[in-house]
Design an enzyme around this catalytic site. Structure first.
Site, PDB file in Angstrom:
ATOM      1  N   ASP A 302     -32.260  35.748  29.819  1.00 50.23           N
ATOM      2  CA  ASP A 302     -32.026  34.759  30.873  1.00 50.23           C
ATOM      3  C   ASP A 302     -30.596  34.237  30.776  1.00 50.23           C
ATOM      4  O   ASP A 302     -30.303  33.322  29.998  1.00 50.23           O
ATOM      5  CB  ASP A 302     -33.034  33.599  30.724  1.00 50.23           C
ATOM      6  CG  ASP A 302     -32.834  32.534  31.803  1.00 50.23           C
ATOM      7  OD1 ASP A 302     -32.090  32.784  32.774  1.00 50.23           O
ATOM      8  OD2 ASP A 302     -33.441  31.443  31.677  1.00 50.23           O
ATOM      9  N   LYS A 309     -25.741  30.050  32.740  1.00 50.70           N
ATOM     10  CA  LYS A 309     -25.872  29.098  31.629  1.00 50.70           C
ATOM     11  C   LYS A 309     -24.551  29.019  30.874  1.00 50.70           C
ATOM     12  O   LYS A 309     -23.777  29.986  30.886  1.00 50.70           O
ATOM     13  CB  LYS A 309     -26.945  29.604  30.646  1.00 50.70           C
ATOM     14  CG  LYS A 309     -28.368  29.431  31.107  1.00 50.70           C
ATOM     15  CD  LYS A 309     -29.346  29.938  30.051  1.00 50.70           C
ATOM     16  CE  LYS A 309     -30.778  29.776  30.486  1.00 50.70           C
ATOM     17  NZ  LYS A 309     -31.212  28.365  30.619  1.00 50.70           N
ATOM     18  N   GLU A 381     -35.869  30.486  36.909  1.00 51.10           N
ATOM     19  CA  GLU A 381     -36.407  31.794  37.304  1.00 51.10           C
ATOM     20  C   GLU A 381     -37.825  32.042  36.787  1.00 51.10           C
ATOM     21  O   GLU A 381     -38.552  32.843  37.369  1.00 51.10           O
ATOM     22  CB  GLU A 381     -35.468  32.917  36.838  1.00 51.10           C
ATOM     23  CG  GLU A 381     -35.652  33.383  35.386  1.00 51.10           C
ATOM     24  CD  GLU A 381     -35.398  32.302  34.353  1.00 51.10           C
ATOM     25  OE1 GLU A 381     -34.687  31.332  34.655  1.00 51.10           O
ATOM     26  OE2 GLU A 381     -35.933  32.417  33.231  1.00 51.10           O
ATOM     27  N   ARG A 383     -40.522  30.191  36.740  1.00 52.92           N
ATOM     28  CA  ARG A 383     -41.563  29.800  37.701  1.00 52.92           C
ATOM     29  C   ARG A 383     -41.663  30.791  38.849  1.00 52.92           C
ATOM     30  O   ARG A 383     -42.715  30.949  39.451  1.00 52.92           O
ATOM     31  CB  ARG A 383     -41.303  28.365  38.186  1.00 52.92           C
ATOM     32  CG  ARG A 383     -40.021  28.192  38.943  1.00 52.92           C
ATOM     33  CD  ARG A 383     -39.581  26.738  39.017  1.00 52.92           C
ATOM     34  NE  ARG A 383     -38.977  26.277  37.759  1.00 52.92           N
ATOM     35  CZ  ARG A 383     -38.542  25.047  37.550  1.00 52.92           C
ATOM     36  NH1 ARG A 383     -38.652  24.124  38.489  1.00 52.92           N
ATOM     37  NH2 ARG A 383     -38.007  24.717  36.394  1.00 52.92           N
TER      38      ARG A 383
END
Ligand code: BES
Ligand code: ZN
Ligand code: ZN
Length: 534
Positions: A302, A309, A381, A383
């Site tokens: 992720d 991020k 992402e 969910r």
């Protein structure tokens, strides 16, 4: 009584602290007044055996010790030398504290004795766990690790009256992910000592192996554990149980056919193809029994996508498939235990990456159930992939749905690493999860599913739902859960947010630093608890 002598005394055979090298000297050890003698010299380093024993604190007697059955048996073979040594070598062993004795027994050059705390500890209402079990796990883990550091190859472990917890502590404590290092760790094999409960021991070994499988998957770098590699690894692990297991590794074409627009919106920025992993474990003698449905977030990396991020700690996002890892590992464990329940596991697996094709903040996509979602933050992402997997999962008419996900940083702020946050619409399901976690010590804590949070994700400018709450950071774990709820119609559903328990520094003493594999054992214990529930 023998005078206290903390110097190395190779003639007495009692050697304290870390003086192992001395034992390599060729010598004969006279075991005191009882006239036993044995040669410690021949024991090759590669064959050395160790023993881990437990000792309780005696109730109401300051400084009193109470040996476990195995420790008492061992003490007897040495005519009381162990208890004598424990008395003269230092203060009473408190819970978790340890001491090593070298050269006191011909079969075990190294004996670690570890404090188990009070015999009466039991289930603690305020801690929400069984303190006795935790103490056994912690003690056996600590003892095994001490002996591992001494390069002992085989360790016999005291069952401490709870062989399952002893095996869990030993198996979890000894695990280290060193597959990619040239210099490997000392591999240690273990065996139950002084107890007839081999079934309990074996169960504990299997529980620990399950959690270790999840740890391995989570710790492994994202260029090794891609969605495809993840699915192949689980397929391999389930191969010995082929009789009761069916696996589908669904391709991108299948995902498109299913109209999983939310899942696809996450994977589209990546060059790695997504995989929708579907596992069917048919353990129940009644093949028609409604299955337990487990759904795990499987983001193998992720980056945040276009909502990138920050770089520090981004590497930890290789473990963002912790939900998929713990769910799949618990199914592998259920199969190994031959649990008589039916379980279906779903893992939407993909990477969340930025690219020219990636979903952009403000984009609107359509989920499998037709709901439209405005993606205001591509880093929310988890969910998205779960939304489609939950919709699909309903088609199996499950008796209960449990989804597991490293979903929000906010749950870490709320609970830290003490417990998994559970959001559920079912008091019954909550009770089952909570009961299981008291046994495993891998705790859960109930969180709210108020309409208050639902309003914050349904008040959306362009679509039915926004993928982030309108007050952004406030109650982030709760708005994420409220979002998922919009894809659930089943009466028994629980969402487990495991972002806070994803990794371990030193909070759980029987897990080393690294990805934790939590709450695999709780999921297995929960599934096992459903066996007699129809
Ligand atoms: N995978 C992260 C959550 C996470 C954070 C897991 C830390 C483990 C440790 C998730 O996809 C995420 O980025 N969530 C965002 C949501 C936000 C954008 C609404 C978060 O928590 O910041
Ligand atoms: Zn994210
Ligand atoms: Zn994520």
């Amino acid at each position: 009584m023998r005078p206290l002598n903390l110097c190395i005394n190779i003639f007495s055979g009692f050697i304290y602290e870390h003086q192992i090298t001395m034992l390599l000297l060729r010598r004969t050890v006279q075991a005191g007044k009882h006239g036993r003698s044995f040669s410690a010299s021949q024991t090759l380093l590669s064959e050395r055996k160790g023993l881990v024993l437990g000792v309780f604190e005696k109730e109401g007697e300051e400084g009193g010790l109470h040996l476990t059955e195995a420790a008492a048996g061992f003490d007897q073979t040495l005519s009381g030398k162990l208890s004598e040594l424990l008395k003269i070598s230092g203060p009473t062993l408190k819970q978790g504290k340890s001491r090593i004795f070298y050269g006191i027994h011909k079969d075990f050059p190294c004996v670690a004795v570890v404090g188990l705390g009070k015999t009466t500890a039991g289930v603690c209402g305020s801690e929400n766990w069984d303190t006795s079990k935790e103490n056994v796990r912690q003690a056996m883990s600590a003892g095994c690790r001490l002996l591992q550091d001494l390069e002992v190859k085989h360790v016999e472990v005291d069952g401490c009256g709870d062989a399952q917890s002893a095996a869990e502590g030993a198996g979890l404590g000894l695990f280290q992910y060193d597959q990619l290092k040239s210099k490997k760790n000392n591999k240690v094999t273990t065996q139950l000592h002084g107890s007839a409960d081999s079934a309990g021991w074996q169960k504990g070994v299997t529980y620990a192996e399950g959690q270790n499988l999840a740890r391995m998957l989570m710790e492994a770098p994202a260029n090794h554990i891609t969605p495809t590699a993840f699915a192949n690894t689980i397929e391999e692990k389930l191969a010995p149980h082929a009789e009761r297991v069916t696996i589908h590794k669904r391709s991108q074409a299948w995902i498109e056919q299913q109209q999983m627009g939310a899942f696809l919106s996450v994977s589209r920025g990546s060059e790695e193809p997504p995989v929708f992993l579907e596992l069917h474990y048919n353990g129940s003698p009644d093949s028609k029994q409604a299955p337990l449905l487990l759904v795990g977030k499987g983001i193998t990396f992720d980056s945040g996508g276009i909502s990138l991020k920050p770089s520090p700690s981004m590497d930890a996002m290789r473990a963002d498939m912790g939900g998929a890892a713990t769910v799949c590992a618990s199914i592998v464990t259920a199969a190994a235990l031959k649990l008589p329940v039916n379980i279906i596991g779903l893992a939407p697996l993909c990477e969340n990456m930025p690219s020219g094709k990636a979903t952009k903040p403000g984009d609107v996509v359509v989920a499998k159930n037709g709901k439209t979602i405005q993606v205001d933050n591509t880093d929310a992402e988890g969910r998205m992939v779960l939304a489609d997997a939950l919709c699909y999962g309903h088609s199996f008419n499950p008796r209960a749905i449990v989804n597991v996900a490293t979903l929000t940083g906010a749950i870490d702020v709320a609970l830290g690493s003490a417990a998994t946050g559970v959001f559920t619409n079912s008091d019954w399901l909550w009770e089952q999860l909570q009961k299981a976690s008291v046994v495993t010590g891998d705790r859960v804590w109930r969180m709210p599913l108020f309409q208050h949070y639902t309003r914050q994700v349904t008040d959306c400018q362009l679509a039915d739902l926004n993928n982030v709450g309108k007050y952004s950071r406030s109650g982030g774990a709760c708005t994420a859960a409220a979002f998922l709820r919009e894809f659930v119609t089943a009466p028994h559903w629980a969402h487990l947010d495991i972002a806070g328990v994803m990794s371990n520094k030193d909070e759980v003493p029987y897990l080393r630093k690294g990805m934790s594999g939590r709450p695999t054992r709780t999921l297995v214990e929960f599934a096992a608890g459903l066996v007699h529930k129809g």
